[in-house]
Write a protein that holds these residues in place. Sequence first.
Motif, PDB file in Angstrom:
ATOM      1  N   LEU A 175       0.826  -1.202   0.000  1.00 39.76           N
ATOM      2  CA  LEU A 175       0.000   0.000   0.000  1.00 39.76           C
ATOM      3  C   LEU A 175       0.859   1.249   0.000  1.00 39.76           C
ATOM      4  O   LEU A 175       0.562   2.227  -0.680  1.00 39.76           O
ATOM      5  CB  LEU A 175      -0.925  -0.017   1.220  1.00 39.76           C
ATOM      6  CG  LEU A 175      -1.833   1.208   1.388  1.00 39.76           C
ATOM      7  CD1 LEU A 175      -2.774   1.353   0.191  1.00 39.76           C
ATOM      8  CD2 LEU A 175      -2.624   1.099   2.682  1.00 39.76           C
ATOM      9  N   LYS A 176       1.946   1.211   0.743  1.00 36.78           N
ATOM     10  CA  LYS A 176       2.832   2.378   0.784  1.00 36.78           C
ATOM     11  C   LYS A 176       3.481   2.625  -0.571  1.00 36.78           C
ATOM     12  O   LYS A 176       3.590   3.771  -1.029  1.00 36.78           O
ATOM     13  CB  LYS A 176       3.886   2.153   1.864  1.00 36.78           C
ATOM     14  CG  LYS A 176       4.781   3.347   2.099  1.00 36.78           C
ATOM     15  CD  LYS A 176       5.744   3.067   3.262  1.00 36.78           C
ATOM     16  CE  LYS A 176       6.625   4.280   3.517  1.00 36.78           C
ATOM     17  NZ  LYS A 176       7.582   4.026   4.637  1.00 36.78           N
ATOM     18  N   ALA A 177       3.875   1.552  -1.229  1.00 38.30           N
ATOM     19  CA  ALA A 177       4.500   1.702  -2.559  1.00 38.30           C
ATOM     20  C   ALA A 177       3.491   2.221  -3.574  1.00 38.30           C
ATOM     21  O   ALA A 177       3.800   3.069  -4.417  1.00 38.30           O
ATOM     22  CB  ALA A 177       5.080   0.360  -3.014  1.00 38.30           C
ATOM     23  N   MET A 178       2.260   1.706  -3.505  1.00 38.11           N
ATOM     24  CA  MET A 178       1.231   2.138  -4.441  1.00 38.11           C
ATOM     25  C   MET A 178       0.872   3.601  -4.237  1.00 38.11           C
ATOM     26  O   MET A 178       0.643   4.349  -5.190  1.00 38.11           O
ATOM     27  CB  MET A 178      -0.004   1.257  -4.266  1.00 38.11           C
ATOM     28  CG  MET A 178      -1.090   1.511  -5.291  1.00 38.11           C
ATOM     29  SD  MET A 178      -2.462   0.346  -5.106  1.00 38.11           S
ATOM     30  CE  MET A 178      -3.518   0.957  -6.446  1.00 38.11           C
ATOM     31  N   GLN A 179       0.868   4.030  -2.990  1.00 37.07           N
ATOM     32  CA  GLN A 179       0.583   5.438  -2.722  1.00 37.07           C
ATOM     33  C   GLN A 179       1.679   6.331  -3.272  1.00 37.07           C
ATOM     34  O   GLN A 179       1.416   7.419  -3.782  1.00 37.07           O
ATOM     35  CB  GLN A 179       0.421   5.649  -1.217  1.00 37.07           C
ATOM     36  CG  GLN A 179      -0.863   5.073  -0.640  1.00 37.07           C
ATOM     37  CD  GLN A 179      -0.942   5.223   0.860  1.00 37.07           C
ATOM     38  OE1 GLN A 179       0.059   5.538   1.486  1.00 37.07           O
ATOM     39  NE2 GLN A 179      -2.123   4.962   1.416  1.00 37.07           N
ATOM     40  N   ALA A 180       2.901   5.865  -3.169  1.00 36.65           N
ATOM     41  CA  ALA A 180       4.013   6.668  -3.711  1.00 36.65           C
ATOM     42  C   ALA A 180       3.902   6.820  -5.219  1.00 36.65           C
ATOM     43  O   ALA A 180       4.123   7.900  -5.779  1.00 36.65           O
ATOM     44  CB  ALA A 180       5.343   6.016  -3.337  1.00 36.65           C
ATOM     45  N   GLU A 181       3.522   5.733  -5.930  1.00 40.18           N
ATOM     46  CA  GLU A 181       3.366   5.819  -7.383  1.00 40.18           C
ATOM     47  C   GLU A 181       2.205   6.726  -7.765  1.00 40.18           C
ATOM     48  O   GLU A 181       2.274   7.483  -8.732  1.00 40.18           O
ATOM     49  CB  GLU A 181       3.162   4.423  -7.956  1.00 40.18           C
ATOM     50  CG  GLU A 181       4.396   3.544  -7.842  1.00 40.18           C
ATOM     51  CD  GLU A 181       4.161   2.174  -8.445  1.00 40.18           C
ATOM     52  OE1 GLU A 181       3.035   1.960  -8.955  1.00 40.18           O
ATOM     53  OE2 GLU A 181       5.082   1.326  -8.393  1.00 40.18           O
ATOM     54  N   GLN A 182       1.105   6.607  -7.002  1.00 38.49           N
ATOM     55  CA  GLN A 182      -0.040   7.458  -7.310  1.00 38.49           C
ATOM     56  C   GLN A 182       0.288   8.927  -7.125  1.00 38.49           C
ATOM     57  O   GLN A 182      -0.156   9.783  -7.883  1.00 38.49           O
ATOM     58  CB  GLN A 182      -1.223   7.064  -6.431  1.00 38.49           C
ATOM     59  CG  GLN A 182      -1.818   5.710  -6.773  1.00 38.49           C
ATOM     60  CD  GLN A 182      -2.913   5.306  -5.814  1.00 38.49           C
ATOM     61  OE1 GLN A 182      -3.129   5.996  -4.834  1.00 38.49           O
ATOM     62  NE2 GLN A 182      -3.588   4.185  -6.121  1.00 38.49           N
ATOM     63  N   VAL A 183       1.077   9.244  -6.093  1.00 39.47           N
ATOM     64  CA  VAL A 183       1.451  10.646  -5.864  1.00 39.47           C
ATOM     65  C   VAL A 183       2.317  11.154  -7.002  1.00 39.47           C
ATOM     66  O   VAL A 183       2.155  12.271  -7.493  1.00 39.47           O
ATOM     67  CB  VAL A 183       2.160  10.778  -4.511  1.00 39.47           C
ATOM     68  CG1 VAL A 183       2.763  12.166  -4.360  1.00 39.47           C
ATOM     69  CG2 VAL A 183       1.177  10.522  -3.383  1.00 39.47           C
ATOM     70  N   PRO A 236      -4.016  -1.764   4.857  1.00 38.83           N
ATOM     71  CA  PRO A 236      -3.566  -2.588   3.732  1.00 38.83           C
ATOM     72  C   PRO A 236      -4.528  -2.483   2.556  1.00 38.83           C
ATOM     73  O   PRO A 236      -5.735  -2.375   2.726  1.00 38.83           O
ATOM     74  CB  PRO A 236      -3.557  -3.996   4.322  1.00 38.83           C
ATOM     75  CG  PRO A 236      -4.560  -3.944   5.427  1.00 38.83           C
ATOM     76  CD  PRO A 236      -4.485  -2.572   5.986  1.00 38.83           C
ATOM     77  N   ILE A 237      -3.956  -2.554   1.268  1.00 41.50           N
ATOM     78  CA  ILE A 237      -4.745  -2.571   0.027  1.00 41.50           C
ATOM     79  C   ILE A 237      -4.260  -3.753  -0.798  1.00 41.50           C
ATOM     80  O   ILE A 237      -3.190  -4.323  -0.526  1.00 41.50           O
ATOM     81  CB  ILE A 237      -4.591  -1.246  -0.746  1.00 41.50           C
ATOM     82  CG1 ILE A 237      -3.140  -1.031  -1.162  1.00 41.50           C
ATOM     83  CG2 ILE A 237      -5.059  -0.073   0.083  1.00 41.50           C
ATOM     84  CD1 ILE A 237      -2.957   0.184  -2.051  1.00 41.50           C
ATOM     85  N   PRO A 238      -5.013  -4.153  -1.736  1.00 41.29           N
ATOM     86  CA  PRO A 238      -4.584  -5.317  -2.531  1.00 41.29           C
ATOM     87  C   PRO A 238      -3.295  -5.038  -3.293  1.00 41.29           C
ATOM     88  O   PRO A 238      -2.883  -3.899  -3.470  1.00 41.29           O
ATOM     89  CB  PRO A 238      -5.768  -5.528  -3.475  1.00 41.29           C
ATOM     90  CG  PRO A 238      -6.484  -4.229  -3.525  1.00 41.29           C
ATOM     91  CD  PRO A 238      -6.293  -3.619  -2.198  1.00 41.29           C
ATOM     92  N   PRO A 239      -2.617  -6.107  -3.720  1.00 40.70           N
ATOM     93  CA  PRO A 239      -1.341  -5.928  -4.461  1.00 40.70           C
ATOM     94  C   PRO A 239      -1.577  -5.224  -5.802  1.00 40.70           C
ATOM     95  O   PRO A 239      -2.709  -4.972  -6.219  1.00 40.70           O
ATOM     96  CB  PRO A 239      -0.842  -7.367  -4.631  1.00 40.70           C
ATOM     97  CG  PRO A 239      -2.056  -8.214  -4.511  1.00 40.70           C
ATOM     98  CD  PRO A 239      -2.950  -7.514  -3.555  1.00 40.70           C
ATOM     99  N   LYS A 240      -0.476  -4.903  -6.490  1.00 35.31           N
ATOM    100  CA  LYS A 240      -0.547  -4.164  -7.757  1.00 35.31           C
ATOM    101  C   LYS A 240      -1.401  -4.913  -8.767  1.00 35.31           C
ATOM    102  O   LYS A 240      -1.348  -6.142  -8.847  1.00 35.31           O
ATOM    103  CB  LYS A 240       0.843  -3.963  -8.336  1.00 35.31           C
ATOM    104  CG  LYS A 240       1.786  -3.229  -7.428  1.00 35.31           C
ATOM    105  CD  LYS A 240       3.150  -3.147  -8.067  1.00 35.31           C
ATOM    106  CE  LYS A 240       4.170  -2.526  -7.153  1.00 35.31           C
ATOM    107  NZ  LYS A 240       5.510  -2.461  -7.782  1.00 35.31           N
ATOM    108  N   SER A 241      -2.163  -4.183  -9.445  1.00 34.06           N
ATOM    109  CA  SER A 241      -3.008  -4.775 -10.481  1.00 34.06           C
ATOM    110  C   SER A 241      -2.854  -3.955 -11.757  1.00 34.06           C
ATOM    111  O   SER A 241      -2.890  -2.725 -11.703  1.00 34.06           O
ATOM    112  CB  SER A 241      -4.467  -4.802 -10.021  1.00 34.06           C
ATOM    113  OG  SER A 241      -5.291  -5.270 -11.052  1.00 34.06           O
ATOM    114  N   PRO A 242      -2.714  -4.599 -12.870  1.00 32.72           N
ATOM    115  CA  PRO A 242      -2.564  -3.824 -14.122  1.00 32.72           C
ATOM    116  C   PRO A 242      -3.828  -3.050 -14.475  1.00 32.72           C
ATOM    117  O   PRO A 242      -3.791  -2.116 -15.232  1.00 32.72           O
ATOM    118  CB  PRO A 242      -2.253  -4.884 -15.171  1.00 32.72           C
ATOM    119  CG  PRO A 242      -2.771  -6.153 -14.589  1.00 32.72           C
ATOM    120  CD  PRO A 242      -2.598  -6.035 -13.111  1.00 32.72           C
TER     121      PRO A 242
END
Length: 699
Positions: free
Chosen positions: A597-605, A635-641
């Motif tokens: 979730l932390k990594a996904m938030q960083a990409e979204q930002v 927590p959020i689900p793993p990366k999804s295309p």
Amino acid sequence: ERIGSATSQSSAIINDRLQELVKLFKERTEKVKEKLTDPDVTSDDESPSASPSKPAPAAPPPPPPAEAPPGDKAADDEHYCEMLCCTFKCQPWMARLKSYQFPSSIDPLTNLMYVLWLFFVVLAWNWNCWLIPVRWAFPYQTPSNIHFWLLVDYLCDLIYLLDIIVFQTRLQFVRGGDIISDKKAMKENYLHSQRFKMDVVCLLPLDFFYFKVGVNPLLRFPRCLKYMAFFEFNNRLEAILSKAYIYRVIRTTAYLLYSLHVNSCLYYWASAYEGLGSTTWVYDGEGNSYIRCYYWAVKTLITIGGLPDPKTLFEIVFQLLNYFTGVFAFSVMIGQMRDVVGAATAGQTYYRSCMDSTIKYMNFYKIPKTVQNRVKTWYEYTWQSQGMLDESELLVQLPDKMRLDIAIDVNYNIVSKVALFQGCDRQMIFDMLKRLRSVVYLPNDYVCKKGEIGREMYIIQAGQVQVLGGPDGKTVLVTLKAGSVFGEISLLAAGGGNRRTANVVAHGFANLFILDKKDLNEILVHYPESQKLLRKKAKKMLKNNNKPRDEKGQPVSPLIIPPKPDTPKLFQAALAAMGKTGGKGRLAHLRWKLQELKAMQAEQVSAGSRCCSSSQRGALQANTASRVKPGGFSPIPPKSPVHRRSPTASPKASTPPGEEICSKSSDNLVAIRVISAAQEDEEVLAAEISQKEEEEEGK
């Protein structure tokens, strides 16, 4: 409208009247119920008050008081007399004396008038016993004062005669367990008794021999045989005296003085027989004859010594008899005095022996001095306040009925005021009074402590106790005085409700009555109705005590939605430990989700900084931060295309405002929502965690 208003007005009056009647019926029902539960409660037969709409007619004026007839008024005025400037009321004692009727039967055990009469009889008996020897031996009875001696003698004979005719024939007696008070039976019982025979011998008319031999006091010697009245007076007087041992000491001393008195009379008679001053052993006739002879009798009976040697055979025999009689009499007097003093100090001796044994025991086991001092203080205060160490030892010898009577007089006024026992069977309360035991607490002694199991109820007989509370447990909440009761709920509480809710400390010396829970349960077996009532009252009192209260002691309404508890520290420590050790399992999987979730938030930002406007980035950060808990990330689900945005700009299909696109993880624990905004090129991104996940995190 007028008809409707009149109808509503009459219905309101009828409604008020019905409510008033219902109230009266309720009050009457409560009174009847209270009378059924407690028969001793007097019911007030009050008539219902009149309706306010129909006032009751005024009561007729009371009739004027009737005037007393002039004869009665004159009779009342006869009891007043004027002296100087004041008016005094004279008691009509002559009328009372004339109207007094002597009782047909007399209880010799409880009638104080009979004890007073025995005092006069014993006084007459002592006159004969002490003065007949003096008048016979010493030359104190002379023709000039013979009239005085005879007057007092015949007055004593009159007292003897009245005792036989008036009092002894009216004394009640016991036959076969029944108290007989019939006049004929009482008279026959006295005529067939040994006392009647002795009383007749006492009044033998030997005085007629005065005309032949002169007034010889020895002819009145049979008057001394009324000794049975003397011993009866002793028994009755000791029964009504609070300190009977004082009278026993005086009586024993009188025995010794009387023996010396008789010996002095015999010595003067022996001296007169030998001739006054004829030898060195006899009385020489100088000084006061009675005092000199009494002094000689004291030296002889007590065997002090220093007496002149007897010269003649009569003197030698008389002296030997005096020595033997003196040794015997003096030893008997000393033994009797020892018994009297020993009986008077028996309690003190028992107290000293118990205290000495306790001190010896504490010294043997090396008990600390502070504890020993408290034990000594308890012994001293208990003895001074009660006069005994254990009250039950005194009452155990009495019958059950007498013990109940004593317990009612001592404790019933206190126990009847306990709210828990009001309305219970009176006989149940009587049985409970016999189970109370007295305990003395020293200053600062804990009567009970908070949290301990309560098995007793306490009634303050004397002294004060303090209820302590507050954060430090030392704040005085209330001070209970004599007559107060506490701990009564613990007797009937069950299911953990019988624990003490506060500390109770004795403020100074406190004497308490204690009732055990076991004793109360044994009593309630025989009183099922009282048991139901007590259970109901105990539940109600326990429910009121368990309500939350504020700082001032007022009840507080409970919270409808209680605050959510914080994350357990153990769970936080487990998360940190799993992160450091890199273990596998449920906690490691949750840790991995948080990292994704932390990594996904960083990409979204980073993507938002290139493709979205400043407002879109602010909304994204605000919604993301609102779903992240302190101390960690949701927590959020793993990366999804499907949801991963390309950093390069690409054409996007237009969506209507307010449309929502939702996507959930494979385990349905995390949901990602994208909502289109009203403005172009603006979207709101929200991450939600399911309730199940939050509950697992709280655990």
